[in-house]
Write a protein that holds these residues in place. Structure first.
Motif, mmCIF file in Angstrom:
data_model
loop_
_atom_site.group_PDB
_atom_site.id
_atom_site.type_symbol
_atom_site.label_atom_id
_atom_site.label_comp_id
_atom_site.label_asym_id
_atom_site.label_seq_id
_atom_site.Cartn_x
_atom_site.Cartn_y
_atom_site.Cartn_z
ATOM 1 N N UNK A 55 0.958 -1.138 0.060
ATOM 2 C CA UNK A 55 0.003 -0.037 0.041
ATOM 3 C C UNK A 55 0.688 1.278 0.045
ATOM 4 N N UNK A 56 1.824 1.297 0.467
ATOM 5 C CA UNK A 56 3.045 2.482 0.625
ATOM 6 C C UNK A 56 3.236 2.779 -0.592
ATOM 7 N N UNK A 57 3.802 1.475 -1.315
ATOM 8 C CA UNK A 57 4.359 1.840 -2.520
ATOM 9 C C UNK A 57 3.211 2.095 -3.626
ATOM 10 N N UNK A 58 2.304 1.533 -3.913
ATOM 11 C CA UNK A 58 1.035 1.840 -4.680
ATOM 12 C C UNK A 58 0.621 3.147 -4.498
ATOM 13 N N UNK A 59 0.536 3.683 -3.197
ATOM 14 C CA UNK A 59 0.173 5.048 -3.032
ATOM 15 C C UNK A 59 1.113 6.049 -3.923
ATOM 16 N N UNK A 60 2.409 5.808 -4.112
ATOM 17 C CA UNK A 60 3.034 6.621 -4.797
ATOM 18 C C UNK A 60 3.282 6.083 -6.383
ATOM 19 N N UNK A 61 2.498 5.278 -6.687
ATOM 20 C CA UNK A 61 2.242 5.106 -8.104
ATOM 21 C C UNK A 61 3.049 4.000 -8.704
ATOM 22 N N UNK A 62 3.671 3.215 -7.589
ATOM 23 C CA UNK A 62 4.564 1.908 -8.312
ATOM 24 C C UNK A 62 3.297 0.730 -8.493
ATOM 25 N N UNK A 63 4.100 -0.191 -9.080
ATOM 26 C CA UNK A 63 3.388 -1.282 -9.738
ATOM 27 C C UNK A 63 4.321 -2.580 -8.923
ATOM 28 N N UNK A 64 3.495 -3.009 -7.998
ATOM 29 C CA UNK A 64 4.009 -4.009 -7.019
ATOM 30 C C UNK A 64 3.386 -5.401 -7.389
ATOM 31 N N UNK A 65 4.515 -6.582 -7.449
ATOM 32 C CA UNK A 65 4.294 -7.823 -7.482
ATOM 33 C C UNK A 65 4.711 -8.278 -6.058
ATOM 34 N N UNK A 66 3.816 -9.353 -5.537
ATOM 35 C CA UNK A 66 4.456 -9.728 -4.257
ATOM 36 C C UNK A 66 4.868 -11.317 -4.163
ATOM 37 N N UNK A 67 5.891 -11.741 -3.706
ATOM 38 C CA UNK A 67 6.404 -13.002 -3.616
ATOM 39 C C UNK A 67 6.345 -13.668 -2.304
ATOM 40 N N UNK A 68 5.982 -14.716 -1.837
ATOM 41 C CA UNK A 68 5.922 -14.961 -0.385
ATOM 42 C C UNK A 68 7.286 -15.605 0.096
ATOM 43 N N UNK A 69 8.056 -16.025 -0.804
ATOM 44 C CA UNK A 69 9.652 -16.286 -0.525
ATOM 45 C C UNK A 69 10.290 -16.415 -1.586
ATOM 46 N N UNK A 70 11.522 -16.770 -1.503
ATOM 47 C CA UNK A 70 12.597 -16.662 -2.498
ATOM 48 C C UNK A 70 12.269 -17.372 -3.722
ATOM 49 N N UNK A 71 11.846 -18.663 -3.721
ATOM 50 C CA UNK A 71 11.726 -19.425 -4.808
ATOM 51 C C UNK A 71 10.506 -18.841 -5.773
ATOM 52 N N UNK A 72 9.607 -18.464 -5.150
ATOM 53 C CA UNK A 72 8.513 -17.664 -5.687
ATOM 54 C C UNK A 72 8.876 -16.393 -6.440
ATOM 55 N N UNK A 73 9.906 -15.764 -5.789
ATOM 56 C CA UNK A 73 10.501 -14.627 -6.258
ATOM 57 C C UNK A 73 11.244 -14.666 -7.631
#
Length: 360
Positions: A253-271
């Motif tokens: 939310x902090x990042x998207x509030x500033x216009x960023x496009x965010x993808x979330x990974x739950x751990x290193x392999x997913x990243x």
């Protein structure tokens, strides 16, 4: 709590609600300060603090410290000034993080107890030889001062010179104790001269090694105010690698509030899988995660993936404020680190500095 409070403060609130949120924010910051002080003192008493021996641009460390405290001085209408002896060799060798901590403790303390006037920081070259320099650091303020019969007790743990000050200003009475221990760990000494209602002058001396190789010293903005960062992440693609759901929500939310496009990974392999499939300008990497931690994921990105991914900036998100742990992040191939909990403005600056190094 700090992260959610920051998000709440960005929403439409009534005047009363804004006041409540501000009270929560101040309370959480005070609690963090107490926790950090107690952790530092515990490490000092246990002999667990070791000093780094890194080369660093001396002026950069000092001006960064001043910038960190500038907004507090501005809020109180206090002049915060800094003068560095021009004869000090540009690149020194030692522990810049602990030097920053000592100066920050003294400067923030001076600002805290000063309501009118100024806080002045002066750094003088006292002695120099082929291997080292002896520096004098002076932090002087025009604040409330200390009664003469209380001056000798200011460095004692859990002691504040006045019960009224404790109630009015808060704090644990540990800041100066920690500061003295860190200076002594460097082989230095500290002294204070003060009179009630006439301000205080803290002076300490350190012998610091010169760097063996004098690199071109490109000091950061010495005017402290020019070239301010714009807190806009508009269109920046960020891969957030974080296993904690609450932390995911806050950071996203902090990042998207500033216009960023965010993808979330739950751990290193997913990243690693998301990295192959999505455009990524920068990675925010948690350290402790299931399946694959941040260190391992970073090593794979840096050394085993295709060249196009090798140089993507990676900022470590770490729950540890230990310098040794932060140094481990850099050794693992990360570009920078930020300790949780972090301020939104601090996170934005870290990201922008990685994407545009000219932003100081």
């Amino acid at each position: 709590v700090i992260g959610m409070t920051q998000l709440l403060a960005c929403t439409d609130l009534t005047i009363d609600q804004k006041e409540y949120v501000e009270t929560i924010r101040e309370s959480t910051n005070n609690l963090m300060a107490i926790v950090n002080d107690i952790l530092d003192l515990t490490k000092i008493v246990a002999g667990k603090i070791t000093l780094l021996q890194n080369d660093y641009v001396f002026n950069d460390i000092i001006y960064t410290c001043i910038k960190m405290n500038q907004y507090r001085a501005d809020e109180k209408g206090i002049l915060l000034s800094c003068n560095i002896d021009k004869n000090i060799q540009p690149v020194l060798s030692g522990d810049p993080y602990r030097l920053n901590q000592v100066l920050t403790n003294l400067i923030s303390n001076a600002i805290k107890f000063t309501h009118d006037g100024q806080v002045n920081v002066n750094i003088n070259l006292i002695k120099e030889n082929e291997k080292s320099v002896t520096l004098e650091f002076i932090v002087a303020d025009t604040g409330i001062g200390i009664a003469e019969d209380k001056v000798d007790s200011v460095f004692e743990r859990f002691i504040q010179v006045s019960g009224d000050n404790t109630r009015k200003y808060g704090g644990t009475g540990l800041g100066l104790t920690i500061t003295k221990h860190l200076i002594q760990l460097h082989g230095g000494s500290i002294d204070v001269k003060s009179k009630q209602h006439q301000g205080s002058v803290f002076t300490f001396y350190l012998n610091i090694l010169k760097a063996k190789q004098q690199l071109p010293a490109t000091s950061k903005d010495e005017n402290m105010g020019q070239n301010k960062l714009q807190n806009s992440l508009n269109g920046i693609h960020i891969l957030l690698v974080e296993d904690n759901i609450v932390n995911q929500k806050v950071a996203s939310k902090l990042l998207t509030n500033q216009g960023a496009v965010v993808k979330v990974a739950n751990h290193g392999k997913e990243a690693l899988e998301l990295l192959k499939k999505n455009k990524t300008d920068i990675i925010l990497m948690d350290i402790q995660m299931p399946e694959m931690d941040g260190y391992e994921a970073t090593q794979i990105i840096r050394h085993e993936m295709m060249a196009e991914f090798n140089n993507i900036p990676i900022i470590a998100l770490t729950a540890s404020a230990l310098i040794a742990d932060q140094n481990k992040c850099l050794v693992a191939g990360m570009n920078d680190f930020i300790a949780k909990p972090y301020l939104a403005s601090e996170l934005y600056k870290k990201i922008l500095l990685q994407l545009d190094p000219s932003c100081h």
